[in-house]
Design a protein around this motif. Structure first.
Motif, PDB file in Angstrom:
ATOM      1  N   ILE A  88      13.369  -7.593  -3.289  1.00  0.00           N
ATOM      2  CA  ILE A  88      12.565  -6.706  -4.120  1.00  0.00           C
ATOM      3  C   ILE A  88      11.101  -6.889  -3.746  1.00  0.00           C
ATOM      4  CG2 ILE A  88      11.864  -6.153  -6.497  1.00  0.00           C
ATOM      5  CD1 ILE A  88      14.604  -7.475  -7.334  1.00  0.00           C
ATOM      6  N   THR A  89      10.402  -5.771  -3.539  1.00  0.00           N
ATOM      7  CA  THR A  89       8.980  -5.839  -3.212  1.00  0.00           C
ATOM      8  C   THR A  89       8.162  -5.214  -4.335  1.00  0.00           C
ATOM      9  OG1 THR A  89       9.003  -3.724  -2.026  1.00  0.00           O
ATOM     10  CG2 THR A  89       9.482  -5.708  -0.738  1.00  0.00           C
ATOM     11  N   ILE A  90       7.019  -5.822  -4.614  1.00  0.00           N
ATOM     12  CA  ILE A  90       6.125  -5.334  -5.667  1.00  0.00           C
ATOM     13  C   ILE A  90       4.728  -5.164  -5.083  1.00  0.00           C
ATOM     14  CG2 ILE A  90       5.048  -5.843  -7.888  1.00  0.00           C
ATOM     15  CD1 ILE A  90       7.498  -7.557  -8.559  1.00  0.00           C
ATOM     16  N   ASN A  91       4.207  -3.961  -5.167  1.00  0.00           N
ATOM     17  CA  ASN A  91       2.822  -3.701  -4.787  1.00  0.00           C
ATOM     18  C   ASN A  91       1.975  -3.845  -6.052  1.00  0.00           C
ATOM     19  OD1 ASN A  91       0.291  -2.512  -4.153  1.00  0.00           O
ATOM     20  ND2 ASN A  91       1.242  -1.337  -2.491  1.00  0.00           N
ATOM     21  N   TYR A  92       1.162  -4.904  -6.082  1.00  0.00           N
ATOM     22  CA  TYR A  92       0.452  -5.191  -7.332  1.00  0.00           C
ATOM     23  C   TYR A  92      -0.633  -4.166  -7.651  1.00  0.00           C
ATOM     24  CZ  TYR A  92      -3.343  -7.448  -4.623  1.00  0.00           C
ATOM     25  OH  TYR A  92      -4.376  -7.733  -3.751  1.00  0.00           O
ATOM     26  N   LYS A  93      -0.947  -3.287  -6.696  1.00  0.00           N
ATOM     27  CA  LYS A  93      -1.921  -2.239  -6.991  1.00  0.00           C
ATOM     28  C   LYS A  93      -1.333  -1.141  -7.872  1.00  0.00           C
ATOM     29  CE  LYS A  93      -5.118  -2.661  -3.107  1.00  0.00           C
ATOM     30  NZ  LYS A  93      -5.737  -1.957  -1.946  1.00  0.00           N
ATOM     31  N   THR A  94      -0.008  -1.014  -7.833  1.00  0.00           N
ATOM     32  CA  THR A  94       0.645   0.035  -8.623  1.00  0.00           C
ATOM     33  C   THR A  94       1.559  -0.504  -9.711  1.00  0.00           C
ATOM     34  OG1 THR A  94       2.450   0.161  -6.994  1.00  0.00           O
ATOM     35  CG2 THR A  94       0.578   1.642  -6.667  1.00  0.00           C
ATOM     36  N   ALA A 141      12.953 -18.982   2.300  1.00  0.00           N
ATOM     37  CA  ALA A 141      13.705 -18.896   1.048  1.00  0.00           C
ATOM     38  C   ALA A 141      15.092 -18.316   1.277  1.00  0.00           C
ATOM     39  CB  ALA A 141      12.934 -18.036   0.043  1.00  0.00           C
ATOM     40  N   LYS A 142      15.167 -17.345   2.165  1.00  0.00           N
ATOM     41  CA  LYS A 142      16.470 -16.751   2.502  1.00  0.00           C
ATOM     42  C   LYS A 142      17.381 -17.795   3.148  1.00  0.00           C
ATOM     43  CE  LYS A 142      19.047 -12.980   2.924  1.00  0.00           C
ATOM     44  NZ  LYS A 142      19.457 -12.155   1.759  1.00  0.00           N
ATOM     45  N   LEU A 143      16.837 -18.554   4.093  1.00  0.00           N
ATOM     46  CA  LEU A 143      17.629 -19.582   4.759  1.00  0.00           C
ATOM     47  C   LEU A 143      18.067 -20.679   3.794  1.00  0.00           C
ATOM     48  CD1 LEU A 143      15.667 -20.021   8.111  1.00  0.00           C
ATOM     49  CD2 LEU A 143      17.924 -19.012   7.830  1.00  0.00           C
ATOM     50  N   MET A 144      17.258 -20.962   2.776  1.00  0.00           N
ATOM     51  CA  MET A 144      17.578 -22.015   1.816  1.00  0.00           C
ATOM     52  C   MET A 144      18.645 -21.594   0.818  1.00  0.00           C
ATOM     53  SD  MET A 144      15.718 -24.853   2.295  1.00  0.00           S
ATOM     54  CE  MET A 144      15.507 -25.642   0.702  1.00  0.00           C
ATOM     55  N   GLY A 145      18.957 -20.289   0.747  1.00  0.00           N
ATOM     56  CA  GLY A 145      20.051 -19.852  -0.121  1.00  0.00           C
ATOM     57  C   GLY A 145      19.649 -19.083  -1.355  1.00  0.00           C
ATOM     58  N   ALA A 146      18.376 -18.700  -1.464  1.00  0.00           N
ATOM     59  CA  ALA A 146      17.970 -17.896  -2.624  1.00  0.00           C
ATOM     60  C   ALA A 146      18.751 -16.595  -2.647  1.00  0.00           C
ATOM     61  CB  ALA A 146      16.474 -17.613  -2.565  1.00  0.00           C
ATOM     62  N   SER A 147      19.223 -16.205  -3.824  1.00  0.00           N
ATOM     63  CA  SER A 147      20.018 -14.977  -3.929  1.00  0.00           C
ATOM     64  C   SER A 147      19.150 -13.761  -4.235  1.00  0.00           C
ATOM     65  CB  SER A 147      21.091 -15.122  -5.014  1.00  0.00           C
ATOM     66  OG  SER A 147      20.484 -15.389  -6.270  1.00  0.00           O
ATOM     67  N   THR A 148      17.994 -13.990  -4.866  1.00  0.00           N
ATOM     68  CA  THR A 148      17.066 -12.900  -5.156  1.00  0.00           C
ATOM     69  C   THR A 148      15.667 -13.353  -4.792  1.00  0.00           C
ATOM     70  OG1 THR A 148      18.442 -12.173  -7.027  1.00  0.00           O
ATOM     71  CG2 THR A 148      16.188 -11.301  -6.889  1.00  0.00           C
ATOM     72  N   ILE A 149      15.049 -12.636  -3.861  1.00  0.00           N
ATOM     73  CA  ILE A 149      13.693 -12.962  -3.408  1.00  0.00           C
ATOM     74  C   ILE A 149      12.792 -11.785  -3.746  1.00  0.00           C
ATOM     75  CG2 ILE A 149      12.228 -13.530  -1.438  1.00  0.00           C
ATOM     76  CD1 ILE A 149      14.765 -14.659  -0.066  1.00  0.00           C
ATOM     77  N   ILE A 150      11.797 -12.056  -4.587  1.00  0.00           N
ATOM     78  CA  ILE A 150      10.842 -11.036  -5.030  1.00  0.00           C
ATOM     79  C   ILE A 150       9.498 -11.359  -4.395  1.00  0.00           C
ATOM     80  CG2 ILE A 150       9.768  -9.943  -7.033  1.00  0.00           C
ATOM     81  CD1 ILE A 150      12.074 -11.313  -8.711  1.00  0.00           C
ATOM     82  N   VAL A 151       8.914 -10.395  -3.692  1.00  0.00           N
ATOM     83  CA  VAL A 151       7.639 -10.657  -3.028  1.00  0.00           C
ATOM     84  C   VAL A 151       6.573  -9.721  -3.567  1.00  0.00           C
ATOM     85  CG1 VAL A 151       8.799 -11.496  -0.961  1.00  0.00           C
ATOM     86  CG2 VAL A 151       8.074  -9.103  -1.076  1.00  0.00           C
ATOM     87  N   VAL A 152       5.341 -10.211  -3.570  1.00  0.00           N
ATOM     88  CA  VAL A 152       4.207  -9.466  -4.141  1.00  0.00           C
ATOM     89  C   VAL A 152       3.080  -9.399  -3.120  1.00  0.00           C
ATOM     90  CG1 VAL A 152       2.548  -9.346  -6.029  1.00  0.00           C
ATOM     91  CG2 VAL A 152       4.822 -10.334  -6.436  1.00  0.00           C
ATOM     92  N   ASP A 153       2.570  -8.201  -2.890  1.00  0.00           N
ATOM     93  CA  ASP A 153       1.421  -8.003  -2.015  1.00  0.00           C
ATOM     94  C   ASP A 153       0.841  -6.632  -2.328  1.00  0.00           C
ATOM     95  OD1 ASP A 153       0.538  -9.673   0.739  1.00  0.00           O
ATOM     96  OD2 ASP A 153      -0.172  -7.606   0.693  1.00  0.00           O
ATOM     97  N   SER A 154      -0.280  -6.295  -1.669  1.00  0.00           N
ATOM     98  CA  SER A 154      -0.883  -4.981  -1.898  1.00  0.00           C
ATOM     99  C   SER A 154      -0.763  -4.069  -0.681  1.00  0.00           C
ATOM    100  CB  SER A 154      -2.358  -5.128  -2.261  1.00  0.00           C
ATOM    101  OG  SER A 154      -3.081  -5.690  -1.173  1.00  0.00           O
ATOM    102  N   LEU A 155      -0.338  -4.633   0.458  1.00  0.00           N
ATOM    103  CA  LEU A 155      -0.251  -3.859   1.689  1.00  0.00           C
ATOM    104  C   LEU A 155       1.195  -3.453   1.954  1.00  0.00           C
ATOM    105  CD1 LEU A 155      -2.693  -5.923   3.930  1.00  0.00           C
ATOM    106  CD2 LEU A 155      -3.162  -3.827   2.658  1.00  0.00           C
ATOM    107  N   GLN A 156       1.444  -2.159   1.969  1.00  0.00           N
ATOM    108  CA  GLN A 156       2.810  -1.673   2.087  1.00  0.00           C
ATOM    109  C   GLN A 156       3.459  -2.084   3.401  1.00  0.00           C
ATOM    110  OE1 GLN A 156       4.172  -0.367  -0.611  1.00  0.00           O
ATOM    111  NE2 GLN A 156       6.152  -0.448   0.447  1.00  0.00           N
ATOM    112  N   GLU A 157       2.673  -2.125   4.486  1.00  0.00           N
ATOM    113  CA  GLU A 157       3.255  -2.506   5.774  1.00  0.00           C
ATOM    114  C   GLU A 157       3.754  -3.947   5.758  1.00  0.00           C
ATOM    115  OE1 GLU A 157      -1.329  -2.393   6.498  1.00  0.00           O
ATOM    116  OE2 GLU A 157       0.169  -1.333   5.298  1.00  0.00           O
TER     117      GLU A 157
END
Length: 351
Positions: A217-223, A189-205
């Motif tokens: 922007i990262t989102i931990n769906y557990k919190t 997505a970064k290579l394609m030119g997205a200006s804002t990439i929001i990712v969702v997961d539960s593992l902080q690492e």
């Protein structure tokens, strides 16, 4: 008869290291001595019985290796040359291939995926490559095995999620799940030119790795509730493209819920069981939504292009290799990877 060691599917819940004959080379084939291979989430689906394959099949579809024998009609390559082969091995000549759907080779859904599905795969000392002229991609001398190990599948698949979503410069993109495929989708997505990439997961690492690959922007769906957060971030508008990289009902629905009207859901997950589309999120079918699915693009030209990206330094996927095993230890590698212990992302297995 000469034999080799190979990871063989026995029954659901059991993959073992066994002895098998070294494959015989026919016209158009190539025999590769595997130098590095890995385990994919799809292999875990096979292990769990969620994707059926025949007993006795050698598993695996991602590898780097050295040419040891070339069949009649395979030209332009040399014995001892280091190559990669995509997880998808199109013939390059059928209707589907010529219609630019190489992953559906032969006019069959998923027809291009042969390794570890319909023919013996590469979690072994040797692997037979069909349609070698269409699939052998020489590895530049300056790149290591681990630098290109992601190209055959997860890099090609993750990037294709961004490509199929037709991300445009300035788009806002949400990616649900940051396993190996999702992380590669983030990089794509970064290579394609997205200006804002929001990712969702539960593992902080994994969320930390995603930042290194392009996440804003990262989102931990557990919190944090991802729907509310993403709608706040987009002022209620929703994202232009949402990429589903896990293969569950929940992540699929969440992708649909955060899409703007007219947005695109790009699905990469391998789903088990029934998948439903919620009518409210889908605007009863009237929201101009697009849902696209993609099977990992293969063929030697795709591999060449991906290796060019690696060689340029624009993407560094070496950090995804978190654990290393010998082929003799592959059962332990499966146990670790299938149970997602010890922060594992990808394993490198060397015969």
């Amino acid at each position: 008869m000469k034999s080799m060691r190979a990871a063989v599917f026995v029954r659901p819940g059991k993959i073992v290291l066994d002895e098998k004959p070294i494959p015989k080379v026919g016209p158009g084939d190539a025999l590769i001595q595997v130098t590095t291979t890995t385990i994919c989430g799809t292999d875990v689906h096979i292990l769990k019985g969620e994707y059926p394959v025949r007993a006795g099949l050698t598993i695996g579809h991602e590898h780097v290796g050295i040419i040891v024998q070339l069949g009649v009609g395979v030209t332009g390559y040399e014995i001892g040359q280091r190559v990669i082969v995509g997880a998808i091995t199109p013939c390059g000549q059928c209707y589907s291939c010529l219609d630019h759907h190489q992953a559906q080779c032969g006019g069959k859904a998923i027809g291009g995926w042969q390794f570890g599905n319909t023919i013996d795969g590469c979690q072994a000392e040797y692997v037979l490559i069909p349609h070698a002229m269409a699939n052998l991609a020489p590895v530049p001398a300056e790149l290591t095995d681990e630098q290109v190990l992601m190209c055959p599948d997860i890099m090609s698949t993750g990037f294709s999620g961004a490509e199929s979503g037709k991300i445009k410069i300035g788009d806002t993109v949400a990616i649900f799940a940051q396993g190996p495929i999702g992380l590669c989708a983030t990089a794509g997505a970064k290579l394609m030119g997205a200006s804002t990439i929001i990712v969702v997961d539960s593992l902080q690492e994994r969320l930390e790795v995603s930042k290194r690959l392009g996440a804003d922007i990262t989102i931990n769906y557990k919190t944090t509730d991802p729907f509310n957060k993403i709608m706040d971030l987009t002022a209620g508008r929703g994202v232009d493209v949402a990429i589903e990289a896990l293969g569950t009902q929940q992540t699929f629905e969440n992708c649909l819920r955060v899409l703007k009207p007219g947005g695109t859901l790009s699905s990469l997950g391998v789903y088990s069981g029934k998948l439903s589309i919620p009518l409210e999120s889908f605007a009863a079918g009237l929201g101009d939504y697009k849902i696209v699915t993609t099977l990992c693009p293969g063929g030697k030209e795709r591999m060449r292009r991906l290796m060019n990206v690696v060689k340029s330094g624009r993407v560094d996927l070496k950090p995804l290799v978190t654990h290393r095993f010998k082929l003799d230890q592959i059962e332990a590698a499966y146990e670790l990877f299938a149970n997602q212990r010890d922060g594992v992302l990808k394993v490198a297995i060397t015969p």
